[in-house]
Design a protein around this motif. Structure first.
Motif, PDB file in Angstrom:
ATOM      1  N   CYS A  38       0.816  -1.218   0.000  1.00 41.25           N
ATOM      2  CA  CYS A  38       0.000   0.000   0.000  1.00 41.25           C
ATOM      3  C   CYS A  38       0.852   1.271   0.000  1.00 41.25           C
ATOM      4  O   CYS A  38       0.310   2.373  -0.086  1.00 41.25           O
ATOM      5  CB  CYS A  38      -0.925   0.008   1.211  1.00 41.25           C
ATOM      6  SG  CYS A  38      -2.192  -1.253   1.146  1.00 41.25           S
ATOM      7  N   GLY A  39       2.159   1.116   0.113  1.00 38.26           N
ATOM      8  CA  GLY A  39       3.048   2.261   0.071  1.00 38.26           C
ATOM      9  C   GLY A  39       3.248   2.977   1.392  1.00 38.26           C
ATOM     10  O   GLY A  39       3.752   4.097   1.418  1.00 38.26           O
ATOM     11  N   HIS A  40       2.866   2.338   2.491  1.00 36.52           N
ATOM     12  CA  HIS A  40       3.019   2.968   3.802  1.00 36.52           C
ATOM     13  C   HIS A  40       4.449   2.891   4.326  1.00 36.52           C
ATOM     14  O   HIS A  40       4.836   3.699   5.171  1.00 36.52           O
ATOM     15  CB  HIS A  40       2.055   2.361   4.817  1.00 36.52           C
ATOM     16  CG  HIS A  40       0.620   2.636   4.495  1.00 36.52           C
ATOM     17  ND1 HIS A  40       0.068   3.900   4.571  1.00 36.52           N
ATOM     18  CD2 HIS A  40      -0.372   1.821   4.073  1.00 36.52           C
ATOM     19  CE1 HIS A  40      -1.200   3.843   4.218  1.00 36.52           C
ATOM     20  NE2 HIS A  40      -1.496   2.597   3.902  1.00 36.52           N
ATOM     21  N   ILE A  41       5.205   1.896   3.867  1.00 34.65           N
ATOM     22  CA  ILE A  41       6.614   1.789   4.248  1.00 34.65           C
ATOM     23  C   ILE A  41       7.443   1.567   2.994  1.00 34.65           C
ATOM     24  O   ILE A  41       6.959   1.030   1.995  1.00 34.65           O
ATOM     25  CB  ILE A  41       6.867   0.645   5.271  1.00 34.65           C
ATOM     26  CG1 ILE A  41       6.436  -0.716   4.723  1.00 34.65           C
ATOM     27  CG2 ILE A  41       6.185   0.931   6.590  1.00 34.65           C
ATOM     28  CD1 ILE A  41       6.805  -1.883   5.599  1.00 34.65           C
ATOM     29  N   ASP A  42       8.693   1.977   3.051  1.00 33.24           N
ATOM     30  CA  ASP A  42       9.560   1.822   1.887  1.00 33.24           C
ATOM     31  C   ASP A  42      10.227   0.441   1.894  1.00 33.24           C
ATOM     32  O   ASP A  42      10.093  -0.325   2.848  1.00 33.24           O
ATOM     33  CB  ASP A  42      10.594   2.942   1.809  1.00 33.24           C
ATOM     34  CG  ASP A  42      11.534   2.982   3.001  1.00 33.24           C
ATOM     35  OD1 ASP A  42      11.591   2.008   3.772  1.00 33.24           O
ATOM     36  OD2 ASP A  42      12.228   4.001   3.160  1.00 33.24           O
ATOM     37  N   LEU A  43      10.931   0.146   0.814  1.00 30.50           N
ATOM     38  CA  LEU A  43      11.536  -1.175   0.631  1.00 30.50           C
ATOM     39  C   LEU A  43      12.556  -1.485   1.712  1.00 30.50           C
ATOM     40  O   LEU A  43      12.616  -2.612   2.213  1.00 30.50           O
ATOM     41  CB  LEU A  43      12.176  -1.278  -0.758  1.00 30.50           C
ATOM     42  CG  LEU A  43      12.799  -2.619  -1.115  1.00 30.50           C
ATOM     43  CD1 LEU A  43      11.754  -3.724  -1.090  1.00 30.50           C
ATOM     44  CD2 LEU A  43      13.462  -2.548  -2.488  1.00 30.50           C
ATOM     45  N   LYS A  44      13.358  -0.504   2.106  1.00 32.54           N
ATOM     46  CA  LYS A  44      14.391  -0.742   3.122  1.00 32.54           C
ATOM     47  C   LYS A  44      13.762  -1.144   4.456  1.00 32.54           C
ATOM     48  O   LYS A  44      14.216  -2.104   5.097  1.00 32.54           O
ATOM     49  CB  LYS A  44      15.243   0.510   3.299  1.00 32.54           C
ATOM     50  CG  LYS A  44      16.377   0.334   4.266  1.00 32.54           C
ATOM     51  CD  LYS A  44      17.221   1.581   4.377  1.00 32.54           C
ATOM     52  CE  LYS A  44      18.332   1.381   5.384  1.00 32.54           C
ATOM     53  NZ  LYS A  44      19.140   2.581   5.552  1.00 32.54           N
ATOM     54  N   LYS A  45      12.722  -0.445   4.875  1.00 33.45           N
ATOM     55  CA  LYS A  45      12.046  -0.775   6.133  1.00 33.45           C
ATOM     56  C   LYS A  45      11.363  -2.138   6.039  1.00 33.45           C
ATOM     57  O   LYS A  45      11.376  -2.914   6.992  1.00 33.45           O
ATOM     58  CB  LYS A  45      11.027   0.301   6.493  1.00 33.45           C
ATOM     59  CG  LYS A  45      11.662   1.583   6.938  1.00 33.45           C
ATOM     60  CD  LYS A  45      10.623   2.619   7.278  1.00 33.45           C
ATOM     61  CE  LYS A  45      11.283   3.920   7.665  1.00 33.45           C
ATOM     62  NZ  LYS A  45      10.300   4.962   7.963  1.00 33.45           N
ATOM     63  N   TYR A  46      10.779  -2.411   4.884  1.00 33.78           N
ATOM     64  CA  TYR A  46      10.124  -3.705   4.680  1.00 33.78           C
ATOM     65  C   TYR A  46      11.134  -4.849   4.809  1.00 33.78           C
ATOM     66  O   TYR A  46      10.897  -5.826   5.508  1.00 33.78           O
ATOM     67  CB  TYR A  46       9.446  -3.751   3.313  1.00 33.78           C
ATOM     68  CG  TYR A  46       8.956  -5.124   2.942  1.00 33.78           C
ATOM     69  CD1 TYR A  46       7.804  -5.650   3.519  1.00 33.78           C
ATOM     70  CD2 TYR A  46       9.646  -5.907   2.022  1.00 33.78           C
ATOM     71  CE1 TYR A  46       7.351  -6.915   3.188  1.00 33.78           C
ATOM     72  CE2 TYR A  46       9.200  -7.172   1.689  1.00 33.78           C
ATOM     73  CZ  TYR A  46       8.056  -7.676   2.276  1.00 33.78           C
ATOM     74  OH  TYR A  46       7.626  -8.925   1.948  1.00 33.78           O
ATOM     75  N   ARG A  47      12.260  -4.714   4.120  1.00 29.35           N
ATOM     76  CA  ARG A  47      13.277  -5.770   4.164  1.00 29.35           C
ATOM     77  C   ARG A  47      13.843  -5.953   5.574  1.00 29.35           C
ATOM     78  O   ARG A  47      14.051  -7.077   6.018  1.00 29.35           O
ATOM     79  CB  ARG A  47      14.400  -5.465   3.177  1.00 29.35           C
ATOM     80  CG  ARG A  47      14.016  -5.721   1.754  1.00 29.35           C
ATOM     81  CD  ARG A  47      15.186  -5.501   0.834  1.00 29.35           C
ATOM     82  NE  ARG A  47      14.818  -5.802  -0.551  1.00 29.35           N
ATOM     83  CZ  ARG A  47      15.557  -5.481  -1.590  1.00 29.35           C
ATOM     84  NH1 ARG A  47      16.712  -4.858  -1.416  1.00 29.35           N
ATOM     85  NH2 ARG A  47      15.152  -5.779  -2.803  1.00 29.35           N
ATOM     86  N   THR A  48      14.091  -4.854   6.258  1.00 34.41           N
ATOM     87  CA  THR A  48      14.624  -4.933   7.614  1.00 34.41           C
ATOM     88  C   THR A  48      13.655  -5.661   8.540  1.00 34.41           C
ATOM     89  O   THR A  48      14.042  -6.586   9.260  1.00 34.41           O
ATOM     90  CB  THR A  48      14.916  -3.521   8.165  1.00 34.41           C
ATOM     91  OG1 THR A  48      15.855  -2.876   7.309  1.00 34.41           O
ATOM     92  CG2 THR A  48      15.466  -3.578   9.575  1.00 34.41           C
ATOM     93  N   ALA A  49      12.407  -5.251   8.527  1.00 31.53           N
ATOM     94  CA  ALA A  49      11.402  -5.882   9.389  1.00 31.53           C
ATOM     95  C   ALA A  49      11.179  -7.338   8.997  1.00 31.53           C
ATOM     96  O   ALA A  49      11.042  -8.210   9.869  1.00 31.53           O
ATOM     97  CB  ALA A  49      10.093  -5.107   9.319  1.00 31.53           C
ATOM     98  N   ASN A  50      11.160  -7.626   7.714  1.00 30.84           N
ATOM     99  CA  ASN A  50      10.965  -8.995   7.254  1.00 30.84           C
ATOM    100  C   ASN A  50      12.123  -9.885   7.685  1.00 30.84           C
ATOM    101  O   ASN A  50      11.917 -11.030   8.102  1.00 30.84           O
ATOM    102  CB  ASN A  50      10.797  -9.024   5.734  1.00 30.84           C
ATOM    103  CG  ASN A  50      10.273 -10.351   5.254  1.00 30.84           C
ATOM    104  OD1 ASN A  50       9.345 -10.892   5.826  1.00 30.84           O
ATOM    105  ND2 ASN A  50      10.875 -10.865   4.196  1.00 30.84           N
ATOM    106  N   ASN A  51      13.351  -9.371   7.617  1.00 29.33           N
ATOM    107  CA  ASN A  51      14.511 -10.141   8.058  1.00 29.33           C
ATOM    108  C   ASN A  51      14.456 -10.428   9.553  1.00 29.33           C
ATOM    109  O   ASN A  51      14.823 -11.521   9.993  1.00 29.33           O
ATOM    110  CB  ASN A  51      15.808  -9.415   7.703  1.00 29.33           C
ATOM    111  CG  ASN A  51      16.101  -9.450   6.229  1.00 29.33           C
ATOM    112  OD1 ASN A  51      15.602 -10.291   5.498  1.00 29.33           O
ATOM    113  ND2 ASN A  51      16.919  -8.509   5.769  1.00 29.33           N
ATOM    114  N   ILE A  52      13.993  -9.467  10.329  1.00 33.49           N
ATOM    115  CA  ILE A  52      13.855  -9.679  11.771  1.00 33.49           C
ATOM    116  C   ILE A  52      12.830 -10.770  12.056  1.00 33.49           C
ATOM    117  O   ILE A  52      13.072 -11.686  12.853  1.00 33.49           O
ATOM    118  CB  ILE A  52      13.474  -8.360  12.480  1.00 33.49           C
ATOM    119  CG1 ILE A  52      14.652  -7.393  12.427  1.00 33.49           C
ATOM    120  CG2 ILE A  52      13.031  -8.616  13.917  1.00 33.49           C
ATOM    121  CD1 ILE A  52      14.312  -5.986  12.861  1.00 33.49           C
ATOM    122  N   LEU A  53      11.685 -10.698  11.388  1.00 31.10           N
ATOM    123  CA  LEU A  53      10.639 -11.706  11.606  1.00 31.10           C
ATOM    124  C   LEU A  53      11.084 -13.085  11.130  1.00 31.10           C
ATOM    125  O   LEU A  53      10.759 -14.096  11.752  1.00 31.10           O
ATOM    126  CB  LEU A  53       9.347 -11.285  10.908  1.00 31.10           C
ATOM    127  CG  LEU A  53       8.637 -10.089  11.538  1.00 31.10           C
ATOM    128  CD1 LEU A  53       7.472  -9.656  10.668  1.00 31.10           C
ATOM    129  CD2 LEU A  53       8.165 -10.429  12.937  1.00 31.10           C
TER     130      LEU A  53
END
Length: 70
Positions: A38-53
């Motif tokens: 939906c464009g609420h977060i950018d790719l860098k934040k998405y990748r960081t959070a996804n890697n943590i999870l």
């Protein structure tokens, strides 16, 4: 998620709590993906959070496997 992690650590029957924890983790990953789409977060934040999870899942999966055997 923190409540389920503490609960799983303290209870005798850990399988149920660990399973709930993994379900909550997957729900959070799906919400994260939706926020990115939906464009609420950018790719860098998405990748960081996804890697943590993903790391959390890797750390929890051995405990779930041991609980299923025992």
């Amino acid at each position: 998620m923190l409540e389920l992690a503490v609960s799983a650590r303290l209870k005798v029957h850990k399988k149920t709590d660990l399973t709930k924890f993994m379900v909550q983790k997957e729900l959070l990953k799906n919400l994260l993906h939706l926020a990115y789409d939906c464009g609420h977060i950018d790719l860098k934040k998405y990748r960081t959070a996804n890697n943590i999870l993903t790391g959390v899942g890797k750390r929890l999966s051995p405990f779930l496997s041991v609980s299923e055997v025992g």
